[in-house]
Scaffold this motif. Structure first.
Motif, PDB file in Angstrom:
ATOM      1  N   THR A 227      12.722  27.342 -37.655  1.00 59.64           N
ATOM      2  CA  THR A 227      13.075  26.300 -36.893  1.00 59.64           C
ATOM      3  C   THR A 227      11.612  25.425 -36.732  1.00 59.64           C
ATOM      4  O   THR A 227      11.497  24.423 -36.136  1.00 59.64           O
ATOM      5  CB  THR A 227      13.678  26.509 -35.303  1.00 59.64           C
ATOM      6  N   GLN A 230       9.803  21.135 -39.122  1.00 58.69           N
ATOM      7  CA  GLN A 230      10.363  19.732 -38.844  1.00 58.69           C
ATOM      8  C   GLN A 230       9.953  18.533 -39.435  1.00 58.69           C
ATOM      9  O   GLN A 230       8.818  18.412 -39.793  1.00 58.69           O
ATOM     10  CB  GLN A 230      10.559  19.554 -37.313  1.00 58.69           C
ATOM     11  N   PRO A 231      11.018  17.677 -39.839  1.00 64.29           N
ATOM     12  CA  PRO A 231      12.390  17.704 -39.674  1.00 64.29           C
ATOM     13  C   PRO A 231      13.197  18.691 -40.551  1.00 64.29           C
ATOM     14  O   PRO A 231      12.520  18.826 -41.793  1.00 64.29           O
ATOM     15  CB  PRO A 231      12.834  16.273 -39.688  1.00 64.29           C
ATOM     16  N   PRO A 245      14.938  19.792 -33.200  1.00 66.54           N
ATOM     17  CA  PRO A 245      13.905  20.405 -33.144  1.00 66.54           C
ATOM     18  C   PRO A 245      13.809  21.580 -31.913  1.00 66.54           C
ATOM     19  O   PRO A 245      14.361  21.104 -31.017  1.00 66.54           O
ATOM     20  CB  PRO A 245      12.765  19.669 -33.265  1.00 66.54           C
TER      21      PRO A 245
END
Length: 261
Positions: A227, A230-231, A245
């Motif tokens: 994670t 990003q994006p 996010p």
């Protein structure tokens, strides 16, 4: 393979097995064989709906009563590294990087053995031998490379291999099949993260929109690192959708003190 066989490949389902990510759950996979002159097209078409490649097979989780595994891809053209990612890139800027033909080497195998022993001693790959590793690298019916990361060369001699990634080259991006790297006491910090950053940079420079990072499971600590790039987009109900996010730890602490959810 006929056009009809490409449009309607034969799928199979594995028997239930313990889930390696969520305790107390079982997993099943649906899979199909990649073969024939249009194996690359089939790999790409199925990859866009959540399948991953392993050797000459593509698979996707098909678990009973669970849809926790979600496909994730980084938008390479829009990616902007965070400050910590910029520092990581600078620290590793001296590494020599080469995209090699998919032929296994003993140097790669020894690096993988050390990586598995340190990071995944009880994982499903822990029992691999050198023949299994050769199959993993070389049995690819699609456009695949091994991206090697080495310490700087000395007097014309290649530097030590400290990282590698088996990577598929797709028309819409790069798919990181499996990466492994030095994890010993003298190893560089953040090598795994740097390998992902380098792939995003490579895709962006080549005008490719995506880097596919495989599956993400919300709430699974082992998956949280995905994670940070990003994006990104995740595949939900058959559609790629923007991924929210993560909230930085400092911000999360402030929200907690303020009574935020």
């Amino acid at each position: 393979m006929t056009d009809q066989a490409f449009r309607f490949p034969r799928f199979f389902v594995t028997a239930p097995a313990p889930c390696p990510y969520l305790p107390g759950r079982t997993e099943r996979k649906v899979f199909a064989e990649l073969k024939g002159h249009d194996a690359g097209e089939m790999n790409e078409a199925l990859g866009r709906i959540g399948f991953r490649r392993s050797q000459n097979v593509v698979y996707r989780p098909n678990c009973d009563f669970c849809q926790a595994c979600v496909s994730l891809r980084v938008l390479a053209q829009r990616f902007r590294p965070s400050r910590s990612q910029q520092r990581l890139a600078r620290r590793n800027a001296d590494l020599e990087i080469h995209a090699c033909e998919p032929w296994s080497t003993d140097e790669q195998w020894q690096l993988l053995r050390r990586y598995l022993a340190h990071r995944h001693p009880n994982g499903g790959m822990a029992s691999m031998d050198s023949g299994d590793f050769a199959d993993m690298v070389e049995q690819s019916p699609v456009d695949t490379v091994v991206v090697e990361y080495r310490e700087p060369s000395v007097d014309g001699r290649p530097g030590k291999l400290v990282g590698a990634c088996l990577t598929d080259k797709l028309s819409d991006g790069l798919s990181m099949i499996y990466s492994f790297y030095d994890t010993g006491p003298e190893a560089r910090a953040g090598l795994g993260s740097y390998i992902i950053l380098d792939h995003i940079t490579r895709a962006g420079a080549a005008g490719l929109p995506h880097v596919y990072l495989g599956y993400w499971i919300e709430g699974c600590d082992r998956m949280n690192y995905k994670t940070r790039y990003q994006p990104a987009e995740i595949l939900l109900s058959g559609q790629w959708q923007p991924m929210a996010p993560p909230v930085p730890e400092a911000s999360a602490e402030r929200l907690a003190h303020q009574g935020g959810g």
